[in-house]
Enzyme design. Structure first.
Site, PDB file in Angstrom:
ATOM      1  N   ARG A  97       0.828  -1.209   0.000  1.00  0.00           N
ATOM      2  CA  ARG A  97       0.000   0.000   0.000  1.00  0.00           C
ATOM      3  C   ARG A  97       0.861   1.257   0.000  1.00  0.00           C
ATOM      4  O   ARG A  97       0.527   2.243  -0.647  1.00  0.00           O
ATOM      5  CB  ARG A  97      -0.976  -0.030   1.185  1.00  0.00           C
TER       6      ARG A  97
ATOM      7  N   HIS B  34      -6.350  -0.969  -6.856  1.00  0.00           N
ATOM      8  CA  HIS B  34      -5.638  -2.164  -6.375  1.00  0.00           C
ATOM      9  C   HIS B  34      -5.078  -1.987  -4.970  1.00  0.00           C
ATOM     10  O   HIS B  34      -4.996  -0.892  -4.465  1.00  0.00           O
ATOM     11  CB  HIS B  34      -4.576  -2.640  -7.376  1.00  0.00           C
ATOM     12  N   GLU B  35      -4.769  -3.106  -4.348  1.00  0.00           N
ATOM     13  CA  GLU B  35      -4.323  -3.132  -2.936  1.00  0.00           C
ATOM     14  C   GLU B  35      -5.347  -2.501  -2.012  1.00  0.00           C
ATOM     15  O   GLU B  35      -4.993  -1.837  -1.037  1.00  0.00           O
ATOM     16  CB  GLU B  35      -2.966  -2.415  -2.770  1.00  0.00           C
ATOM     17  N   GLY B  36      -6.620  -2.748  -2.282  1.00  0.00           N
ATOM     18  CA  GLY B  36      -7.671  -2.198  -1.427  1.00  0.00           C
ATOM     19  C   GLY B  36      -8.202  -0.911  -2.021  1.00  0.00           C
ATOM     20  O   GLY B  36      -7.494   0.082  -2.068  1.00  0.00           O
TER      21      GLY B  36
ATOM     22  N   GLN C 212     -10.159   1.348   1.995  1.00  0.00           N
ATOM     23  CA  GLN C 212      -9.246   2.155   2.814  1.00  0.00           C
ATOM     24  C   GLN C 212     -10.029   2.999   3.818  1.00  0.00           C
ATOM     25  O   GLN C 212      -9.601   3.177   4.960  1.00  0.00           O
ATOM     26  CB  GLN C 212      -8.391   3.084   1.938  1.00  0.00           C
TER      27      GLN C 212
END
Lengths: 600, 600
Positions: free
Chosen positions: A298, A441-443, A448
């Site tokens: 992240r 991407h990555e949450g 978040q």
């Protein structure tokens, strides 16, 4: 064009004036380093990024990876670039000397990596993904796994991925269906399908080590039943040589709007019933392990978003200085020469906004990297724990803020170039397309915001939040020593006061079980919290700029004045705008929550 | 998926409940029409758009026009689509019956065209550009020019373009260098280079009629020395047959981020000294003439932006209803089934925001079209003049607001689809790329903001502004009859009060010659003014929705409730946020203006 990747004056400001990188060399881990070794590493990163990565950035976009006979092909330019990265030792920038690394602080490695992200985010993803996977094995793998898989990764012979998402389970990892059955010999047989796996296939390394989330037969439901497995593309024999091809099949490639240089793959595990995997750490602990990698990732995503913003900012700045068009409103004589568009107030606005977004987020990304160093190298366990708590709290901001606002910066860069900016003959449209992935991407942004409001704030009795509040207050106190910063400090103080009260209220609602309502406007909360954090980082930069001006180095005066103006922009144009969102949060406004499906 | 282009329920709401299209049939010009003929035209538009335009929207993006032997080639799907459009008579939708047209109100023609823009903005541009060029000749051309060029355009045999931009003169048209020398026979010889000419070459028509801005030898400097010329690709003989190829050379194609179906061309006029052009109207009046076309084009651009937003909204709405992922915050049992993502508050926020942006801008675009009808068909010259003044004032908003906020809607549509939305396997990323052109062409955002603040507000002693203020006040008065609308009305009233005072102040500054400072933050002014206008249009819609609810048609109740909720979103989530910009405008904040080049 003098600099295209980032401003090295600004980088030096961050490292040596704001974040005091040299102080790190007092710590045992970094005792061999000094400003010269830091600068040498940065210089190498810059020259490799310029020489090997930047030149094929557009080519990688125009010639995306292709699927041929079960494998992904890349343009030939990627491998020499990645090889140069490996040969210079950047893959192990932070690893110990004993492991063959450079033993650099993460602050410095992130600053080095920034050059590659700016030059070519698509090609630089491959080594970055590998670092994440390697760190995971290093932290949680067995000695044997380290020998067999980590060591070749450190040597740059094996690359890595993280394989989480499945067709029906992206944001909701508790719903993954990939299974792992014990094979009786200590290994497992994996069966399932993963999608959107970045770097899931490519011709850059001898082997690819997939870090795969899957469920054991006795797994409890939900996130508590997820385990982590090493699943290599090729099995590895006891002597380290490659064994047979594992039953991992490249089912296809996704065709993205941008970020095209990085393969995005669909992988089938165990279609033929023979996919070998190795359990990492303990059963059912996979998600906790993976979160280490995700947190690193992240921060990496955030920095990637920053650097795409940075590249666009520098390009549009140069363009605005070179491109003559029109005249100022008070000088309409058509026989006078046209002025460079940087003289138009609205173009300045678009440049100053970009500068405020990009340099604010750049500062935060490096601040987070330095915090990571603190989690590893501060003296006492208590200090390290504190650094951890603060970093945990900031991670959703470090990831999401740049991915929203540096994307906006890219939008402004296009606008400054006008019609040219919209064509693929100029680079800014690619930055914009590349950057659009980062809020996903990555949450996602939504994830978040829930992570921040629903989890991080209250973690450890709000220890991270208390620290952050203290740091911001201290920064405001230091700023109060400068009369000239009053106009910048006050908006931040006002915002923080109101935000703190909103935060308490929302946490109270959560504790009383009003979960849906308290979280309904988490996106607004994320924005305001992010603006408070970036506002703080800008006030910090403004203090350093005032100090720099006071030192009276005439050559640097322009640089510091620019810093002060960007801080002014952010703290007076952006920060006060958050009161509207705060009012909605205070009112627990339910306009969106109350909207019914059938009303759309 | 039931509807993909637009909601026909919403279109009917606009036409028959908000904008009272049927009242137009009381006017002589439209006396042959009624709701049935309107709906028949709309049905035809929809079915041609669905059958011929939508199916090759992605294909046109993936196979952009190519340059071969001095000509631009298109995919074969474009011509049958354009032919179907022509055969159905849409090119002459608003032309009189005598001219072979449908004699429809512009309100209806825009509503018809909306379907094509939503289905395929790239392919539908060709006939739209032709209409604009044809209208220009109709308004300002000689009888002979109409015979020779307009008539074949009406017949769909010749297409048209507008050729303004040059490599060094885009926003600043006063700096064009293209020259026109009298040839002695009444015609001119044109010499110059134009870029970004949409539809500048293609194989869709027998001939292409370029409407070219150029300067005569005796031209005064600046915009007062620009003349307008007809420059055909092929000369046209007296009998109407095609003559020799004119000296107009396709120098190349631009490769865009989106909107790829429309050729964007570089055209060289007179490279061989033999480019024939014909002066339209009087010398040096070209820019004034062209502004008629540009104003039409700006409304067209605004509607194009709306419809790209609309297409993305409908797609993401369907997706959110179908896609299961995760659980609501208060129902975390991992063994429970996943819920469709429309149940997540943040997804609802993203859908409601899209609805508010898209349907608000759609209303404004159609309102502007109806105003255009008023400029043509109201009884008295005074009434027509009034309609003109209001339309002139609104044009920068009609163009710029959708191109900013419906682009934002597309960004949200991608976000709802997550990783899928970022791939070219789904349509939303293309809408986003296509829409990014709209804040640029036909006058950038910056140009629109200067047009509004520096020109339109004060035009005719502020007659347009006075009208608009009166209309908004009247709308608020009508809304005051509904207690349930109090929360929606008050934010608009509060905004209007403060905006009016800011406007007076800025106009005062301008009159006192403080030009640079008054115009410095024109972008902020444009945003606030736009939000006031869209807020007004939403309050108008909310009144109609309340009236609809009061009629008690149960089947429609959900529709009206959705309207009220979207109005609530816009008036309570968006409108109050403008006070921050108003404060900056009130302070004549000079943060951006004061930023120096050397500080960047």
């Amino acid at each position: 064009m003098s600099e295209t990747l980032l401003s090295s004056r600004n980088l030096a400001f961050e490292l040596y004036e704001v974040l005091d990188a040299e102080a790190l060399t007092q710590r045992e881990r970094f005792a061999e380093h000094n400003r010269e070794t830091f600068d040498a590493a940065l210089g190498t990163a810059r020259s490799i990024a310029e020489k090997f990565f930047a030149p094929h950035n557009r080519k990688g976009d125009e010639n995306e990876p292709e699927y041929h006979d079960g494998a992904a092909t890349l343009i030939p330019d990627v491998k020499p670039a990645v090889d140069a990265f490996l040969e210079a030792g950047f893959l192990n920038a932070t690893r110990s000397f004993e492991q063959g690394g450079m033993q650099l602080p993460t602050l410095l490695s992130q600053a080095c990596f920034a050059h590659f992200q700016s030059a070519n985010v698509g090609s630089s993803a491959y080594p970055f993904l590998t670092m994440g996977a390697a760190n995971l094995i290093e932290s949680f793998g067995s000695e044997e796994q380290k020998q067999r898989f980590l060591q070749p990764m450190i040597e740059g012979r094996f690359f890595g991925t993280m394989a989480l998402t499945e067709p029906h389970a992206g944001s909701s990892l508790s719903d993954i269906r990939t299974r792992a059955e014990p094979a009786g010999d200590g290994s497992y047989r994996i069966k399932g399908n993963k999608i959107f796996i970045s770097g899931g296939d490519h011709p850059l390394s001898e082997n690819i080590v997939h870090m795969v989330l899957a469920k054991l037969p006795d797994a409890p439901p939900g996130v508590k039943g997820i385990s982590l497995f090493i699943v290599p593309k090729f099995l590895v024999n006891d002597d380290g040589s490659l064994g047979k091809r594992n039953d991992v099949i490249l089912a296809g490639l996704f065709h993205k709007m941008g970020y095209r240089g990085t393969t995005s793959t669909a992988l089938n595990f165990g279609d033929n019933g023979d996919c070998v995997g190795y359990l990492v750490g303990k059963p059912h602990q996979g998600l906790a392990y993976m979160f280490q990698m995700m947190n690193e990732a992240r921060i990496g995503v955030g920095m990637g978003a920053v650097m795409l913003g940075y590249a666009g900012y520098l390009y549009s700045l140069d363009y605005a200085r070179e491109r003559p068009q029109g005249r100022r409103p008070d000088g309409k004589d058509p026989t006078s020469p046209q002025v460079p568009i940087i003289e138009h107030a609205d173009v300045r606005r678009m440049l100053l906004t970009q500068k405020a977004y990009v340099e604010g987020a750049f500062d935060l990304g490096l601040y987070a990297a330095r915090l990571f160093d603190d989690t590893q190298t501060l003296d006492t366990e208590d200090e390290r724990k504190q650094a951890h708590e603060l970093l945990d709290l900031l991670t959703p901001i470090v990831k999401s803020w740049p991915s929203e606002f540096c994307l906006k910066a890219n939008e402004l860069a296009i606008q400054i170039l006008g019609g040219h900016g919209y064509t693929r003959e100029y680079p800014v449209e690619q930055y914009y397309r590349d950057n659009r992935l980062n809020p996903i991407h990555e949450g996602t942004h939504g994830i978040q915001s829930l992570d921040l409001l629903g989890r991080k704030l209250a973690q450890n009795q709000g220890a991270g939040l208390k620290q952050l509040t203290r740091l911001i207050n201290q920064c405001c106190e230091r700023a109060a020593a400068f009369d000239s910063l009053d106009d910048l400090r006050q908006p931040l103080e006002t915002l923080m006061k109101r935000l703190s009260s909103v935060t308490l209220g929302l946490l109270g609602d959560l504790m009383q079980g009003q979960v849906n309502r308290a979280l309904a406007n988490s996106a607004l909360y994320l924005k305001v919290f992010g603006h408070a954090v970036i506002g703080w980082r800008w006030l910090e930069q403004a203090i350093r700029a005032q100090e720099g001006l006071a030192r009276g180095n005439a050559a640097d005066a322009d640089f510091y004045k620019g810093k002060l103006q960007a801080a002014r922009y952010f703290l007076t144009w952006e920060v006060p705008g958050c009161h509207h969102e705060l009012a909605l949060l205070e009112a627990r406004d339910d306009t969106c929550l109350a909207m019914q499906d059938s009303w759309f």
